[in-house]
Write a protein that holds these residues in place. Structure first.
Motif, PDB file in Angstrom:
ATOM      1  N   VAL A 196      23.119 -30.057  22.372  1.00  0.00           N
ATOM      2  CA  VAL A 196      23.228 -31.388  22.983  1.00  0.00           C
ATOM      3  C   VAL A 196      22.541 -31.357  24.348  1.00  0.00           C
ATOM      4  CG1 VAL A 196      25.387 -31.971  21.780  1.00  0.00           C
ATOM      5  CG2 VAL A 196      25.475 -30.935  24.065  1.00  0.00           C
ATOM      6  N   SER A 197      22.175 -32.537  24.843  1.00  0.00           N
ATOM      7  CA  SER A 197      21.445 -32.595  26.101  1.00  0.00           C
ATOM      8  C   SER A 197      22.365 -32.234  27.266  1.00  0.00           C
ATOM      9  CB  SER A 197      20.845 -33.987  26.299  1.00  0.00           C
ATOM     10  OG  SER A 197      21.872 -34.912  26.581  1.00  0.00           O
ATOM     11  N   ASP A 198      21.762 -31.568  28.259  1.00  0.00           N
ATOM     12  CA  ASP A 198      22.568 -31.117  29.395  1.00  0.00           C
ATOM     13  C   ASP A 198      21.753 -31.177  30.687  1.00  0.00           C
ATOM     14  OD1 ASP A 198      25.035 -30.083  30.357  1.00  0.00           O
ATOM     15  OD2 ASP A 198      24.109 -28.104  30.556  1.00  0.00           O
ATOM     16  N   GLY A 199      20.682 -31.993  30.673  1.00  0.00           N
ATOM     17  CA  GLY A 199      19.837 -32.067  31.866  1.00  0.00           C
ATOM     18  C   GLY A 199      18.902 -33.252  31.760  1.00  0.00           C
ATOM     19  N   GLY A 200      18.025 -33.413  32.753  1.00  0.00           N
ATOM     20  CA  GLY A 200      17.094 -34.533  32.793  1.00  0.00           C
ATOM     21  C   GLY A 200      15.986 -34.367  31.777  1.00  0.00           C
ATOM     22  N   ARG A 201      15.216 -33.310  31.944  1.00  0.00           N
ATOM     23  CA  ARG A 201      14.183 -33.027  30.950  1.00  0.00           C
ATOM     24  C   ARG A 201      14.843 -32.165  29.865  1.00  0.00           C
ATOM     25  NH1 ARG A 201       8.771 -31.234  34.076  1.00  0.00           N
ATOM     26  NH2 ARG A 201      10.191 -29.849  35.182  1.00  0.00           N
ATOM     27  N   ILE A 202      14.848 -32.628  28.632  1.00  0.00           N
ATOM     28  CA  ILE A 202      15.660 -31.988  27.584  1.00  0.00           C
ATOM     29  C   ILE A 202      14.833 -31.007  26.747  1.00  0.00           C
ATOM     30  CG2 ILE A 202      17.237 -32.410  25.657  1.00  0.00           C
ATOM     31  CD1 ILE A 202      17.574 -35.291  26.817  1.00  0.00           C
ATOM     32  N   TYR A 203      13.711 -31.493  26.242  1.00  0.00           N
ATOM     33  CA  TYR A 203      12.834 -30.591  25.474  1.00  0.00           C
ATOM     34  C   TYR A 203      11.415 -31.131  25.500  1.00  0.00           C
ATOM     35  CZ  TYR A 203      13.587 -33.983  21.663  1.00  0.00           C
ATOM     36  OH  TYR A 203      13.668 -35.135  20.915  1.00  0.00           O
ATOM     37  N   LEU A 204      10.487 -30.312  25.037  1.00  0.00           N
ATOM     38  CA  LEU A 204       9.079 -30.716  24.968  1.00  0.00           C
ATOM     39  C   LEU A 204       8.574 -30.392  23.574  1.00  0.00           C
ATOM     40  CD1 LEU A 204       6.192 -30.118  27.437  1.00  0.00           C
ATOM     41  CD2 LEU A 204       6.074 -28.980  25.222  1.00  0.00           C
ATOM     42  N   VAL A 205       7.805 -31.298  23.010  1.00  0.00           N
ATOM     43  CA  VAL A 205       7.164 -31.037  21.720  1.00  0.00           C
ATOM     44  C   VAL A 205       5.690 -30.747  21.986  1.00  0.00           C
ATOM     45  CG1 VAL A 205       6.622 -31.950  19.429  1.00  0.00           C
ATOM     46  CG2 VAL A 205       8.773 -32.600  20.560  1.00  0.00           C
ATOM     47  N   GLN A 206       5.226 -29.606  21.497  1.00  0.00           N
ATOM     48  CA  GLN A 206       3.824 -29.196  21.722  1.00  0.00           C
ATOM     49  C   GLN A 206       3.113 -29.084  20.392  1.00  0.00           C
ATOM     50  OE1 GLN A 206       2.317 -26.200  20.687  1.00  0.00           O
ATOM     51  NE2 GLN A 206       0.390 -26.426  21.801  1.00  0.00           N
ATOM     52  N   ALA A 207       1.845 -29.488  20.367  1.00  0.00           N
ATOM     53  CA  ALA A 207       1.016 -29.253  19.181  1.00  0.00           C
ATOM     54  C   ALA A 207      -0.398 -28.918  19.616  1.00  0.00           C
ATOM     55  CB  ALA A 207       1.001 -30.486  18.281  1.00  0.00           C
ATOM     56  N   SER A 208      -1.095 -28.218  18.750  1.00  0.00           N
ATOM     57  CA  SER A 208      -2.506 -27.911  18.990  1.00  0.00           C
ATOM     58  C   SER A 208      -3.326 -28.676  17.962  1.00  0.00           C
ATOM     59  CB  SER A 208      -2.765 -26.412  18.842  1.00  0.00           C
ATOM     60  OG  SER A 208      -1.991 -25.716  19.798  1.00  0.00           O
ATOM     61  N   GLY A 209      -4.582 -28.958  18.290  1.00  0.00           N
ATOM     62  CA  GLY A 209      -5.447 -29.664  17.345  1.00  0.00           C
ATOM     63  C   GLY A 209      -6.899 -29.363  17.642  1.00  0.00           C
TER      64      GLY A 209
END
Ligand code: AMP
Ligand code: GLY
Length: 421
Positions: free
Chosen positions: A374-387
């Protein structure tokens, strides 16, 4: 070599650092203090010791045969964690306290830049509200107000009007919004141009640049809203030419590193230079004494050679082998709690990303509740992809974000758009 490594920090940046280290065939175990439970999916082992508790971190390192420690955030560096580890006879990667001050005090950074003729925005430092106010009225808007010390990327106001600038001065100098860090304020010329982040591995006078990235500091699309720690990044940045990067290295990064040597503040670690490509060439807007967040999550994906070996070589006096992927793009979008960077709620359930195999999820402000994150901060996660192209990397990230439930959170929809024009 079967290295055992300790990473200090708990955000998405540290997740990316620890993941890159654990992927190395030379690494046996990666601990992270305190880390976050999202890191466990990568086999990173969490250590429940606070990043400012140097004695217990040192004790842990000694008792667990840690070969070396990598420091993610600025606060421990500014607290002298590298000095303390060195005193204890332990290897740790990052600048000593007297060099980390290049990030810790914007006033110090400005003095260095002035002395060594490093191009940066014109500025003045104030500690008195009335004098600062008079200066802002004289200069007019737009103008930039910065708290002298560290404030997690939130101590900067890019004021579009004189009133906004004076309000910011008042908050910092009269209301002491950031406590001690607000006692000095740097008032800076507003620079016009594309922004980019140029990070480098540095060992005394040696500089090994990384590929550049562009962060998105404003909370909302089209660079609107308050400044944040960073809402997304991509690399490379096609609108910034190789010549300009070279110019920034020669006129800014190398002379700064030399200047720090001359000052008796030799810098070893990651030097982050935040730049604006102005009509008069690149100019500095900030130095950081560490990796950037979220730049790290996209930049390290483009590192071709072994990250653990690079740090090991830098620490042991060997020549590091550093190569970057020349083709392809990497892009990352931060998902933050609704309300960030101001007041926000915690505890919203995170989506299950197990269906997405090629994209990376770097966790930051999360905690575990039963089997759930569960979220516990301001910035929670980042989704990264390459292309293969920037558009391809961007589409891949947004495809993931559109498929999952992002209730209670928000993200920018325009990460990378400037690079597509
Ligand atoms: P900083 O924390 O110093 O990087 O500042 C946060 C953000 O404010 C930067 O990423 C820029 O987008 C913006 N900024 C800072 N200084 C300036 C400047 N002198 N001119 C224009 N924008 C700036
Ligand atoms: N992304 C900006 C920073 O790490 O300071």
């Amino acid at each position: 070599m079967g290295l055992t490594i300790l990473v200090i920090g708990s955000g998405g940046r540290e997740h990316a650092i620890a993941q890159k280290l654990i992927q190395s065939p030379k690494v046996k175990t990666v601990f992270c203090a305190k880390g976050n439970p999202g890191m466990k999916k990568d086999g990173i082992r969490l250590v429940d010791i606070a990043e400012d508790d140097h004695p217990n971190l040192i004790k842990f390192a000694k008792e667990n045969g840690i070969d070396w420690t990598f420091i993610g955030p600025e606060i421990p560096l500014l607290n002298g964690i590298i000095d303390d580890f060195a005193d204890a006879g332990l290897f740790a990667f990052g600048p000593l306290r007297n060099a980390a001050v290049i990030e810790g005090s914007k006033d110090f950074a400005k003095k260095i830049m002035k002395k060594y003729e490093i191009p940066t925005a014109d500025h003045k430092t104030f500690s008195d509200f009335a004098t600062a106010r008079a200066y802002v009225i004289e200069k007019g808007a737009p103008i930039v107000i910065k708290a002298d010390g560290v404030a997690a990327g939130k101590g900067v106001v890019v004021a579009k009007t004189v009133k906004e600038a004076i309000d910011a001065l008042k908050e910092l100098l009269e209301d002491h919004k950031f406590g001690v860090s607000g006692t000095k304020v740097v008032v800076e010329e507003f620079l016009v141009g594309e922004e980019f982040s140029l990070l480098a591995f540095v060992r005394n006078e040696e500089v090994y640049p990384m590929v550049i990235a562009q962060d998105h500091k404003c909370a909302y699309d089209n660079d609107l809203g308050p400044n944040t720690g960073g809402m997304g990044a991509y690399s490379p940045v096609p609108q910034i030419s190789d010549e300009l990067v070279k110019e920034a290295l020669e006129t800014i990064v190398k002379p700064t590193v030399q200047g720090m040597m001359t000052e008796g503040r030799a810098f070893t670690g990651i030097l982050y230079t935040g730049l604006i490509a102005t009509a008069d060439g690149p100019k500095v807007i900030e130095f950081n004494a560490r990796f950037g967040d979220p730049e790290t999550q996209v930049v390290l994906q483009r590192l071709e050679t072994d990250f653990a070996q690079i740090i090991d070589d830098l620490l042991k006096g060997n020549q590091p082998i550093i190569r970057w992927k020349q083709d392809g793009y990497s892009l990352g979008v931060v998902v933050a709690a609704e309300g960030y960077p101001n007041v926000y709620e915690k505890g919203s359930q995170l989506p299950d990303f197990s269906d997405f195999l090629t994209e990376q999820i770097y966790y930051a402000g999360v905690k575990q509740q039963g089997e759930q994150l569960v979220s516990d901060g301001g910035r929670i996660y980042l989704v990264q992809a390459s292309g293969k192209s920037l558009a391809e990397a961007q589409e891949a990230v947004y495809r993931v974000l559109k498929k999952v439930d992002t209730k209670g959170t928000f993200y920018r929809n325009d990460i990378g758009v400037k690079g597509l024009k």
